[in-house]
Design an enzyme around this catalytic site. Structure first.
Site, short mmCIF file in Angstrom:
data_model
loop_
_atom_site.label_atom_id
_atom_site.label_comp_id
_atom_site.label_asym_id
_atom_site.label_seq_id
_atom_site.Cartn_x
_atom_site.Cartn_y
_atom_site.Cartn_z
N VAL B 11 0.92 -1.34 -0.09
CA VAL B 11 -0.02 -0.01 -0.10
C VAL B 11 0.95 1.23 0.01
O VAL B 11 0.60 2.29 -0.73
CB VAL B 11 -1.07 -0.05 1.15
CG1 VAL B 11 -1.79 1.25 1.10
CG2 VAL B 11 -2.02 -1.26 1.16
N LYS B 114 -5.31 -0.34 10.18
CA LYS B 114 -6.70 -0.48 10.96
C LYS B 114 -6.49 -0.33 12.50
O LYS B 114 -7.42 -0.03 13.11
CB LYS B 114 -7.27 -1.92 10.54
CG LYS B 114 -7.84 -1.97 9.18
CD LYS B 114 -8.39 -3.36 9.10
CE LYS B 114 -7.35 -4.25 8.63
NZ LYS B 114 -6.60 -4.40 7.29
N GLU B 138 -10.80 5.93 5.12
CA GLU B 138 -11.30 4.89 4.09
C GLU B 138 -10.63 3.82 3.80
O GLU B 138 -11.37 2.53 3.75
CB GLU B 138 -11.49 5.87 3.00
CG GLU B 138 -12.38 5.20 1.99
CD GLU B 138 -13.88 4.84 2.22
OE1 GLU B 138 -14.59 5.93 2.50
OE2 GLU B 138 -14.06 3.63 2.57
N VAL B 141 -11.22 -0.13 5.41
CA VAL B 141 -12.08 -1.00 5.05
C VAL B 141 -12.65 -1.24 3.78
O VAL B 141 -12.98 -0.29 2.97
CB VAL B 141 -13.67 -0.46 5.92
CG1 VAL B 141 -14.90 -1.36 5.86
CG2 VAL B 141 -13.38 0.04 7.41
N GLY B 143 -10.77 -1.90 0.92
CA GLY B 143 -10.04 -1.77 0.10
C GLY B 143 -10.73 -0.31 -0.65
O GLY B 143 -10.68 0.57 -0.28
N ILE B 145 -13.55 0.09 -1.94
CA ILE B 145 -15.02 0.16 -1.57
C ILE B 145 -15.03 1.55 -0.82
O ILE B 145 -14.45 1.43 0.30
CB ILE B 145 -15.69 -0.82 -1.03
CG1 ILE B 145 -15.57 -2.24 -2.07
CG2 ILE B 145 -17.22 -0.60 -0.65
CD1 ILE B 145 -16.27 -3.42 -1.61
N GLU B 198 -2.00 -15.89 3.35
CA GLU B 198 -0.58 -15.91 4.10
C GLU B 198 -0.18 -17.40 4.63
O GLU B 198 -1.04 -18.21 4.69
CB GLU B 198 -0.54 -14.91 5.25
CG GLU B 198 -1.41 -13.72 4.90
CD GLU B 198 -0.37 -12.27 4.96
OE1 GLU B 198 0.76 -12.64 5.46
OE2 GLU B 198 -0.69 -11.38 4.68
N LYS B 213 -12.65 -4.57 10.74
CA LYS B 213 -13.42 -3.79 9.82
C LYS B 213 -14.58 -3.26 10.22
O LYS B 213 -14.92 -2.06 10.18
CB LYS B 213 -13.31 -4.32 8.32
CG LYS B 213 -11.98 -4.43 7.77
CD LYS B 213 -11.87 -5.27 6.42
CE LYS B 213 -10.51 -5.32 5.97
NZ LYS B 213 -10.30 -6.35 4.99
N GLY B 314 -5.42 -5.05 -2.18
CA GLY B 314 -4.44 -4.79 -3.13
C GLY B 314 -3.60 -3.33 -2.99
O GLY B 314 -4.35 -2.65 -2.36
#
Lengths: 330, 330
Positions: B11, B114, B138, B141, B143, B145, B198, B213, B314
């Site tokens: 990210v 988070k 934002e 929670v 990605g 969306i 993972e 989330k 992602g």
């Protein structure tokens, strides 16, 4: 915020009824022939608004919202004008003038009326440029679905296309034709009985309504949220390539079903084209929303495809989009 | 805006790479052991940022982002700090301190991590109250969306519940189990081979990630977008009722399929409860998104149910949520 609500149909009335819950105050309401303007006394802060219940009762019992003149509502002391009169094409009047009157007074305008944003976006932007007020128009596309705001947040430059099912009446008819194996005329009559389709359904079934929404999205994509590029292209309904659903035969839906597909009236906007037409989509796919539901698909450069579905019409649904816009103006 | 990006995983790196496209400038980047801070020379306006390609190349080739100290990045002259270090539970450190350092300097903070918003929301709000800076989150929670922003725009007081599929790994496993008739262990191994799960999948398959989330959404619903009510309740992971998918037998999915249903790991938040558990949902229904897709359903008081689906994870997807937040701060 203090709101003047112009238009007292289902959306205007719902804005009047719900504004207080969102912390706003309605200081004036007008329909085409009457108005009510709060006299500014009676409230603890000298800003008492109109009585929402009384307005709605007068409208349903006497056909007027009050004893004032519509021009008085436009001249009232509001922070944001809510333009909720019926959509008109071409010069988009009288909605266009209502909005520019607010902007000339350096007030904001929030539109539920598609006309000014679909037919005169360039003129509207020029009026905004000369004003301290802003315009917002989430309620013009997809009712409760936050299509415009989401494109703005992603930023129009990172959205390559927006498509979806944007007319609940046409979608209801196609859904029923497929489910019951009935022809268009039969289902249209049923939809008219249920109040889902109007006596003259052309605006919905010929794709005009969906096209106006796509034209608005194309304008957002073309002009962007921030300063418009010099070569930004303005779209109007004339730029849209539109086919409706009148000629979709029941047999086409039966053939589609044998192949796991169905038909939906799909509108699509990019920064360069606007198109509305019946298209084959997978029967259980994302675009195949049922009944009066709407769906918007946003194709992004970096975040894949976003799907947003929900109620695309209705008084309280559209009013909640209007009041969300008012919240964003604060 | 000038951004300091703390955390150089997928990210953080994507934020560094994409910031320029959104009109922002990265002036500092740090991972846990190294940093690079722009020296402020070299640009036409004296504000030259770091070279994004050089940062990403150093990270992949040498495992460091630059030759400066991580503390230098926190002390750099940025407008907004992007907190993209791995989520930690309990005291949510070091992410929590990174965010409060920015707020103490009256700068904004945008979180992809988070931990601070799920585990220490009350402390975080207290720090915001004492600062001229704001926080946005934002990206924590769903990605790509826009779950948090949409709830904010509707206004939390008009949202009765938010539920959905919020973990792509668990959803991928359930989707494959149903499609192939395989058991959990078999599909988990496949997901690990594909890099979807993972080596230690507990965080995803035990429901912890989805619960965090939902805790964040519960905090948004409880505290609201505007001033928190005096009785606002703070949620942490301890308040969540969580079951994962390890014990869902393949036979349960086969039985569900015979009834036109399937199983999804559904998380739900209200202003009062947080719950995550495998639940039966209609096989072709809205909640039955496939593979690593996520979906969020927002139940509103006046606008019915809104469904938003898209990529829930992602690097670029989550970075676009971060950069959308940065845009909202302007």
């Amino acid at each position: 915020m203090r709101l003047a609500v112009i238009g007292a149909g289902a959306v205007g009335r719902s804005v009047v009824e719900l504004a207080g819950e969102y912390g706003h105050e309605v200081v004036a309401v007008a329909d085409s022939s009457s108005a009510v303007v709060a006299d500014g006394t009676g409230g603890p802060d000298g800003h008492a608004g109109v009585d929402p219940e009384a307005v709605v009762a007068r409208k349903s019992e006497r056909g007027i919202v009050g004893d004032d003149d519509p021009a008085d509502a436009l001249a009232a002391d509001y922070d944001a004008l809510v333009e909720a009169t019926p959509t008109t094409l071409g010069d988009a009047e009288p909605g266009f003038s209502h909005v520019t009157t607010a902007l000339e007074r350096d007030r904001h305008a929030v539109l539920a009326n598609k006309g000014p944003v679909a037919e005169r976006f360039g003129d509207l932007r020029a009026a905004v440029d000369d004003s301290d007020g802003e315009i917002r128009f989430e309620a013009t596309v997809g009712g409760a679905i936050p299509a415009v705001s989401t494109v703005e947040d992603i930023e129009p430059g990172h959205v390559t296309a927006v498509r979806g099912v944007l007319n609940g009446t046409a979608n209801f008819i196609l859904t029923r034709m497929a489910a019951e194996g009935l022809d268009y005329d039969h289902v249209l009559a049923e939809a008219q009985d249920l109040g889902v389709a109007e006596a003259d359904p052309s605006f919905d079934v010929d794709g005009t309504d969906a096209a106006l929404k796509c034209v608005i999205l194309a304008n957002v994509l073309s002009f962007g949220a921030a300063d418009a590029p010099a070569d930004a292209r303005e779209f109007t309904l004339d730029d849209a390539d539109v086919s409706g659903i009148r000629d979709v035969p029941g047999s086409a839906l039966r053939l589609a079903a044998e192949d796991g597909r169905t038909v939906r009236l799909i509108g699509e906007a990019t920064g360069e084209t606007v198109r509305v037409a019946p298209r084959l989509v997978p029967e259980n796919g994302t675009l195949a929303v049922s009944g009066t539901q709407n769906i918007v698909q946003i194709e992004t450069s970096h975040a894949g495809r976003l799907n947003i579905s929900g109620r695309g019409a209705g008084g309280p649904e559209t009013a909640s989009a209007v009041l969300g816009d008012v919240g964003r103006l604060e």
